[in-house]
Design a protein around this motif. Structure first.
Motif, PDB file in Angstrom:
ATOM      1  N   ARG A   1       0.976  -1.288  -0.061  1.00  0.00           N
ATOM      2  CA  ARG A   1      -0.009  -0.076  -0.020  1.00  0.00           C
ATOM      3  C   ARG A   1       0.789   1.279  -0.142  1.00  0.00           C
ATOM      4  N   PHE A   2       2.183   1.246   0.375  1.00  0.00           N
ATOM      5  CA  PHE A   2       2.840   2.423   0.751  1.00  0.00           C
ATOM      6  C   PHE A   2       3.811   2.416  -0.413  1.00  0.00           C
ATOM      7  N   GLU A   3       4.255   3.591  -0.942  1.00  0.00           N
ATOM      8  CA  GLU A   3       5.288   3.516  -2.071  1.00  0.00           C
ATOM      9  C   GLU A   3       6.807   3.269  -1.199  1.00  0.00           C
ATOM     10  N   ARG A   4       7.248   2.223  -1.976  1.00  0.00           N
ATOM     11  CA  ARG A   4       8.573   1.769  -1.511  1.00  0.00           C
ATOM     12  C   ARG A   4       8.665   1.450  -0.139  1.00  0.00           C
ATOM     13  N   GLY A   5       7.387   1.119   0.663  1.00  0.00           N
ATOM     14  CA  GLY A   5       7.219   0.711   1.707  1.00  0.00           C
ATOM     15  C   GLY A   5       7.854   1.846   2.832  1.00  0.00           C
ATOM     16  N   ARG A   6       7.682   3.104   2.160  1.00  0.00           N
ATOM     17  CA  ARG A   6       8.174   4.061   3.311  1.00  0.00           C
ATOM     18  C   ARG A   6       9.647   3.961   3.707  1.00  0.00           C
ATOM     19  N   VAL A   7      10.368   3.436   2.888  1.00  0.00           N
ATOM     20  CA  VAL A   7      11.777   3.472   3.180  1.00  0.00           C
ATOM     21  C   VAL A   7      12.199   4.683   3.742  1.00  0.00           C
ATOM     22  N   ASP A   8      11.765   5.808   3.203  1.00  0.00           N
ATOM     23  CA  ASP A   8      12.321   7.223   3.810  1.00  0.00           C
ATOM     24  C   ASP A   8      12.110   7.527   5.330  1.00  0.00           C
ATOM     25  N   LEU A   9      10.798   6.795   5.832  1.00  0.00           N
ATOM     26  CA  LEU A   9      10.500   6.687   7.256  1.00  0.00           C
ATOM     27  C   LEU A   9      11.495   6.108   7.993  1.00  0.00           C
ATOM     28  N   TRP A  10      11.671   4.686   7.844  1.00  0.00           N
ATOM     29  CA  TRP A  10      12.391   4.053   8.451  1.00  0.00           C
ATOM     30  C   TRP A  10      13.780   4.377   8.453  1.00  0.00           C
TER      31      TRP A  10
ATOM     32  N   PHE B   1      14.700  -3.715   4.876  1.00  0.00           N
ATOM     33  CA  PHE B   1      13.694  -4.846   4.227  1.00  0.00           C
ATOM     34  C   PHE B   1      12.548  -4.078   3.266  1.00  0.00           C
ATOM     35  N   ALA B   2      12.288  -2.723   3.531  1.00  0.00           N
ATOM     36  CA  ALA B   2      11.464  -2.062   2.538  1.00  0.00           C
ATOM     37  C   ALA B   2      12.367  -1.661   1.368  1.00  0.00           C
ATOM     38  N   ALA B   3      13.562  -1.376   1.565  1.00  0.00           N
ATOM     39  CA  ALA B   3      14.400  -1.020   0.191  1.00  0.00           C
ATOM     40  C   ALA B   3      14.320  -2.257  -0.638  1.00  0.00           C
ATOM     41  N   TYR B   4      14.749  -3.573   0.092  1.00  0.00           N
ATOM     42  CA  TYR B   4      14.949  -4.708  -0.607  1.00  0.00           C
ATOM     43  C   TYR B   4      13.552  -5.209  -1.216  1.00  0.00           C
ATOM     44  N   ARG B   5      12.518  -5.080  -0.596  1.00  0.00           N
ATOM     45  CA  ARG B   5      11.139  -5.427  -0.967  1.00  0.00           C
ATOM     46  C   ARG B   5      10.889  -4.663  -2.409  1.00  0.00           C
TER      47      ARG B   5
END
Length: 326
Positions: free
Chosen positions: A238-247, A268-272
């Motif tokens: 649901r979230f663009e790039r898994g919100r990697v910027d947030l993490w 994980f968000a970046a990998y996914r």
């Protein structure tokens, strides 16, 4: 656009060479890049450093295992760098791929903004000086419009994870202490509800959290169940790039003893979403702060072995006990 699901149309070397920096996340130098194909469709991209000279070509990493893991039956081989070592790398890699039953359909050498084809058909006159790589192409524009960009180099990617200014981290550390002091008055269910709400809220938010909310998220991710809940939310797509910027933002503001869970979730968000280089940098950050953090160890091993991002879909699920960290 999730790069793990995107269908990129490549019509020739110009399309491929202008798109590769976007796929990698940076402009490669002194590198071997192997683009894996399944019946002509782009499936995966891997990069390794070239050895210092052609005399040390035996040290070149063999990528056929990663290609096989992604079921590739064809590949394009591209070497960036000086002629001798680049062509030696292309020849060695071609032999390895042939032996593995993966057909190299083209070999390219890139130097000084030009590409040289090593498999020029006999009836074609290939320019000795090479062909100039255009600044962009239709394929590269398609990827760039979706929000992907290429950093100038690998160091710029790593810099995204540099710790925040000492004053900002000290403020977050003070907030962490205050939150821990206040938690003694909360029962377990109330605390769990607040942590789940924090994850949901900041995944949906347009802005990034400030001091107190960074502290809340950093502490929450230390709970394996909350961390795994965040992984499941990332896996929802649901979230663009898994919100990697947030993490990444959260990890950068935490003291070393709290960094590993947030950095692992960022990786994980970046990998996914298909950004393996940024994912590797995040896992390395997690393991520098906590060398035995199991989930970071396992995800890094999966990434380095070439496991495709879509194979991560069950991580964080209730039945994935083997992927739970320590």
């Amino acid at each position: 656009m999730d790069m793990t699901q995107a269908k990129i149309s490549l019509t020739g070397p110009d399309d491929l060479l202008t798109t590769i920096p976007l796929l990698l996340g940076f402009h490669p130098e002194q590198s071997l890049v192997v683009v894996g194909l399944v019946d002509g469709d782009l499936e995966c991209t891997f990069r390794v450093d070239l050895p210092g000279s052609a005399e040390h070509i035996e040290h070149l990493v063999d990528l056929t295992g990663q290609l096989s893991l992604n079921n590739c039956n064809q590949c394009v081989l591209i070497a960036y760098g000086d002629k001798d070592v680049a062509e030696a790398a292309l020849e060695r890699t071609k032999s390895r791929c042939d032996a593995a039953g993966i057909k190299p359909i083209e070999r390219l050498r890139v130097s000084s903004g030009r590409w040289h084809g090593l498999d020029c058909p006999p009836d074609h006159s290939c320019p000795v000086a090479g062909s100039l790589i255009p600044e962009t192409s239709a394929a590269a524009c398609e990827v760039a419009v979706a929000g992907w960009y290429a950093a100038p180099d690998r160091e710029t990617v790593a810099a995204q994870l540099q710790a925040a200014a000492p004053g900002r981290r000290a403020a977050v550390a003070s907030s962490v202490e205050a939150i821990l002091g206040g938690e003694v008055e909360l029962d377990w269910a109330e605390q769990r509800g607040r942590d789940l709400h924090a994850v949901d809220h900041w995944l949906e938010a347009k802005e990034l959290p400030d001091t107190d909310d960074i502290a809340t998220l950093g502490l929450a991710l230390g709970d394996l169940d909350i961390r795994d809940y965040a992984l499941r939310r990332i896996n929802s797509g649901r979230f663009e790039r898994g919100r990697v910027d947030l993490w990444i933002w959260v990890a950068r503001h935490l003291e070393e003893d709290l960094v590993a869970p947030a950095a692992t979730v960022a990786g994980f968000a970046a990998y996914r979403s298909g950004n393996g280089v940024l994912a590797l940098e995040a896992f390395e950050l997690a393991l520098r702060s906590s060398p035995h953090y199991r989930l970071a160890q396992m995800l890094m091993a999966a990434l380095q072995s070439g496991l495709p991002p879509n194979a991560l879909a069950r991580i964080g699920g209730g039945d994935a006990e083997e992927m739970r960290g320590d």
